[in-house]
Design a protein around this motif. Structure first.
Motif, PDB file in Angstrom:
ATOM      1  N   MET A 138       0.849  -1.187   0.000  1.00  0.00           N
ATOM      2  CA  MET A 138       0.000   0.000   0.000  1.00  0.00           C
ATOM      3  C   MET A 138       0.888   1.241   0.000  1.00  0.00           C
ATOM      4  N   THR A 139       0.585   2.204  -0.856  1.00  0.00           N
ATOM      5  CA  THR A 139       1.396   3.410  -0.972  1.00  0.00           C
ATOM      6  C   THR A 139       1.115   4.365   0.177  1.00  0.00           C
ATOM      7  N   ASP A 140       2.171   4.860   0.785  1.00  0.00           N
ATOM      8  CA  ASP A 140       2.032   5.839   1.871  1.00  0.00           C
ATOM      9  C   ASP A 140       1.788   7.218   1.266  1.00  0.00           C
ATOM     10  N   THR A 141       0.627   7.814   1.585  1.00  0.00           N
ATOM     11  CA  THR A 141       0.286   9.136   1.046  1.00  0.00           C
ATOM     12  C   THR A 141       0.373  10.211   2.116  1.00  0.00           C
ATOM     13  N   THR A 142       1.180   9.964   3.144  1.00  0.00           N
ATOM     14  CA  THR A 142       1.328  10.940   4.220  1.00  0.00           C
ATOM     15  C   THR A 142       2.475  11.905   3.917  1.00  0.00           C
ATOM     16  N   THR A 143       2.194  13.176   4.032  1.00  0.00           N
ATOM     17  CA  THR A 143       3.202  14.226   3.867  1.00  0.00           C
ATOM     18  C   THR A 143       3.641  14.702   5.251  1.00  0.00           C
ATOM     19  N   ASP A 144       4.929  14.951   5.391  1.00  0.00           N
ATOM     20  CA  ASP A 144       5.470  15.403   6.676  1.00  0.00           C
ATOM     21  C   ASP A 144       5.894  16.874   6.569  1.00  0.00           C
ATOM     22  N   THR A 145       5.521  17.660   7.582  1.00  0.00           N
ATOM     23  CA  THR A 145       5.919  19.069   7.628  1.00  0.00           C
ATOM     24  C   THR A 145       5.974  19.510   9.081  1.00  0.00           C
ATOM     25  N   ASP A 146       6.373  20.744   9.305  1.00  0.00           N
ATOM     26  CA  ASP A 146       6.385  21.258  10.678  1.00  0.00           C
ATOM     27  C   ASP A 146       5.050  21.887  11.067  1.00  0.00           C
ATOM     28  N   VAL A 147       4.460  22.636  10.145  1.00  0.00           N
ATOM     29  CA  VAL A 147       3.202  23.336  10.435  1.00  0.00           C
ATOM     30  C   VAL A 147       2.231  23.094   9.286  1.00  0.00           C
ATOM     31  N   VAL A 148       1.023  22.634   9.605  1.00  0.00           N
ATOM     32  CA  VAL A 148      -0.025  22.517   8.599  1.00  0.00           C
ATOM     33  C   VAL A 148      -1.107  23.539   8.927  1.00  0.00           C
ATOM     34  N   ILE A 149      -1.495  24.307   7.936  1.00  0.00           N
ATOM     35  CA  ILE A 149      -2.480  25.374   8.102  1.00  0.00           C
ATOM     36  C   ILE A 149      -3.769  24.937   7.418  1.00  0.00           C
ATOM     37  N   ILE A 150      -4.843  24.846   8.171  1.00  0.00           N
ATOM     38  CA  ILE A 150      -6.136  24.444   7.632  1.00  0.00           C
ATOM     39  C   ILE A 150      -6.980  25.698   7.419  1.00  0.00           C
ATOM     40  N   GLY A 151      -7.251  26.003   6.160  1.00  0.00           N
ATOM     41  CA  GLY A 151      -8.040  27.185   5.822  1.00  0.00           C
ATOM     42  C   GLY A 151      -7.183  28.212   5.112  1.00  0.00           C
ATOM     43  N   GLY A 152      -7.563  28.533   3.873  1.00  0.00           N
ATOM     44  CA  GLY A 152      -6.780  29.473   3.078  1.00  0.00           C
ATOM     45  C   GLY A 152      -7.457  30.803   2.877  1.00  0.00           C
ATOM     46  N   GLY A 153      -8.236  31.244   3.897  1.00  0.00           N
ATOM     47  CA  GLY A 153      -8.764  32.597   3.878  1.00  0.00           C
ATOM     48  C   GLY A 153      -7.670  33.586   4.244  1.00  0.00           C
ATOM     49  N   LEU A 154      -8.046  34.741   4.773  1.00  0.00           N
ATOM     50  CA  LEU A 154      -7.043  35.763   5.051  1.00  0.00           C
ATOM     51  C   LEU A 154      -6.074  35.329   6.144  1.00  0.00           C
ATOM     52  N   ALA A 155      -6.582  34.749   7.225  1.00  0.00           N
ATOM     53  CA  ALA A 155      -5.699  34.331   8.323  1.00  0.00           C
ATOM     54  C   ALA A 155      -4.746  33.229   7.864  1.00  0.00           C
ATOM     55  N   GLY A 156      -5.281  32.180   7.239  1.00  0.00           N
ATOM     56  CA  GLY A 156      -4.445  31.070   6.834  1.00  0.00           C
ATOM     57  C   GLY A 156      -3.444  31.435   5.757  1.00  0.00           C
ATOM     58  N   SER A 157      -3.865  32.234   4.773  1.00  0.00           N
ATOM     59  CA  SER A 157      -2.949  32.627   3.700  1.00  0.00           C
ATOM     60  C   SER A 157      -1.848  33.542   4.220  1.00  0.00           C
ATOM     61  N   THR A 158      -2.193  34.438   5.157  1.00  0.00           N
ATOM     62  CA  THR A 158      -1.171  35.303   5.745  1.00  0.00           C
ATOM     63  C   THR A 158      -0.155  34.474   6.525  1.00  0.00           C
ATOM     64  N   ALA A 159      -0.646  33.493   7.302  1.00  0.00           N
ATOM     65  CA  ALA A 159       0.267  32.625   8.059  1.00  0.00           C
ATOM     66  C   ALA A 159       1.169  31.840   7.114  1.00  0.00           C
ATOM     67  N   ALA A 160       0.609  31.301   6.036  1.00  0.00           N
ATOM     68  CA  ALA A 160       1.414  30.522   5.087  1.00  0.00           C
ATOM     69  C   ALA A 160       2.492  31.381   4.442  1.00  0.00           C
ATOM     70  N   ALA A 161       2.132  32.616   4.088  1.00  0.00           N
ATOM     71  CA  ALA A 161       3.112  33.509   3.469  1.00  0.00           C
ATOM     72  C   ALA A 161       4.219  33.872   4.452  1.00  0.00           C
ATOM     73  N   MET A 162       3.851  34.168   5.704  1.00  0.00           N
ATOM     74  CA  MET A 162       4.855  34.549   6.694  1.00  0.00           C
ATOM     75  C   MET A 162       5.796  33.390   7.008  1.00  0.00           C
ATOM     76  N   LEU A 163       5.235  32.208   7.253  1.00  0.00           N
ATOM     77  CA  LEU A 163       6.079  31.060   7.614  1.00  0.00           C
ATOM     78  C   LEU A 163       6.970  30.656   6.449  1.00  0.00           C
ATOM     79  N   GLY A 164       6.411  30.649   5.250  1.00  0.00           N
ATOM     80  CA  GLY A 164       7.218  30.295   4.085  1.00  0.00           C
ATOM     81  C   GLY A 164       8.362  31.252   3.876  1.00  0.00           C
TER      82      GLY A 164
END
Length: 409
Positions: free
Chosen positions: A1-27
């Motif tokens: 069975m193929t493992d479809t799990t991605t590993d990261t430090d921070v996962v942001i759920i929701g790409g509205g203003l709060a989530g998109s701002t957090a993603a841009a800052m962390l990136g």
């Protein structure tokens, strides 16, 4: 069975203003992060439609102002560059422009464009979540999953994921206010103002204010009222918007002349709610996912930017510097003095503005009258050429003393 799990430090759920701002800052900070949202392009949504000076000042702390402000329309660059303040058909003040008009979906999509390529964007819904002291797992609608040290929940009003881990949404003021949004144009010639804020003539109108401001080549209107969604007046507005608008504000025509409302009127009610049971390991709530604000009070975007700025500039880098993601770590964000002050002020101002607009008790009548006496005095000082004095009073000096005096009345 193929493992479809991605590993990261921070996962942001929701790409509205709060989530998109957090993603841009962390990136941009070089922190491994991933963003999840079901919409590749954020769709039209009636939320924040302008940024004021205070909101822009916090946006600058995120390092993203230069990516956003060129997409907005600054009222200081249009016509006379002044924002008019009026009541009962009379002009109180012409203050320097300070509003950046931008539709919410344009704002979010501009923020998304600032997210660096190092941050993967998965177009899916988060359907399941497991949190703990070390690793968190998010299940996606496409069958994949993401493992992360931290989950940032920025999915606005949705409750499904919060229900899974015992976070409760408590409504403290249902239908606290209603926002009506529309485009407006004069039937003849052009408006004399670059932007206008118009205050109600009577408390029985159950209105906070009307604000008109430019977005691109259009004049946008946001009308803030305190009514119920079954109020017949809302039906009348949809059916005959111009007549209903002038029936609510008969003397507005002195400033606008005859007007035409373009396109449909969008209507959005806003409940005030808070979250309970959110102090958990591995997950942190920001923006409306944590607590809503009253759009009429204009504090929601300010609170959101402050949430994300404190979280991404201060707390997440500190948390990632040591093992684990315990509830004690997460509590540092909720107990952040600046966050707490913004949360408290946002909720307080929501109730204060409502009372200032519709409460007929003696103390609120006094506060209301004092408010407009100060406004008129500032405008008179400007007309007399005392610009520096007027700006000082308008910003923080004597006007703050008057507001403090009014609050004690």
């Amino acid at each position: 069975m193929t493992d479809t799990t991605t590993d990261t430090d921070v996962v942001i759920i929701g790409g509205g203003l709060a989530g998109s701002t957090a993603a841009a800052m962390l990136g941009r900070a070089g922190i491994r992060a991933a963003l999840i949202d079901p919409h590749q392009v954020y769709p039209p949504d009636l939320r924040c439609e302008k940024l004021d000076d205070d909101q822009v000042s916090i946006l600058r702390k995120t390092g993203l102002a230069d990516a956003i402000l060129p997409k907005a329309t600054f009222d200081g660059d249009t016509r006379d560059g002044k924002a008019w303040v009026a009541r009962s058909g009379y002009l109180l003040d012409k203050q320097p422009g300070g509003q950046h008009g931008i539709l919410y979906d344009d704002l979010v999509n501009a923020m998304r464009a600032a997210i660096p390529p190092s941050v993967p964007f998965t177009i899916a819904k988060a359907t399941g979540i497991t949190v703990g002291d070390d690793r968190q797992e998010v299940l996606l609608s496409n069958g994949a999953s993401i493992s992360a040290r931290l989950v940032v929940l920025a999915h606005g009003l949705s409750v499904a994921l919060k229900d899974q881990i015992g976070i409760e949404r408590v409504v403290i003021s249902p239908c606290h206010s209603i926002t009506l949004a529309f485009d407006i144009k004069p039937r003849h010639g052009a408006f004399d103002f670059s932007a206008l804020t118009y205050y109600p003539e009577r408390t029985t109108d159950r209105m906070a204010y009307l604000t008109l401001f430019p977005i691109r080549a259009s004049m946008r209107g946001n009308l803030m009222v305190y009514r119920n969604m079954d109020d017949p007046w809302l039906r009348d507005v949809r059916h005959d918007p111009e007549r209903s608008l002038f029936a609510l504000m008969p003397k507005l025509r002195r400033l606008t002349g005859d007007i035409e409302i373009i396109g449909p009127i969008k209507i959005r009610p806003a409940d005030l709610y808070v979250s309970k049971g959110y102090r958990q390991a591995g997950i942190v709530l920001v923006g409306d996912a944590f607590a809503t604000s009253c759009p009429a009070a204009g504090s929601g975007t300010r609170k959101l930017f402050n949430d994300v700025e404190r979280l991404c500039n201060i707390h997440i880098p500190n948390w990632l510097a040591s093992p684990g993601m315990t509830a004690g770590k997460i509590a540092q964000f909720y107990d952040d003095p600046l966050k707490r002050s913004y949360d408290t002020a946002s909720e307080s101002f929501a109730y204060q503005l409502r009372s200032l607009s519709i409460d007929d008790s003696f103390s609120w009548k006094l506060k209301r009258n004092l408010r407009f006496i100060v406004r008129a005095a500032i405008g008179a000082a400007r007309r007399l050429g005392m610009i520096a004095l007027a700006d000082r009073v308008a910003s923080e000096g004597w006007s703050q003393r008057f507001r403090d005096l009014a609050d004690r009345a």
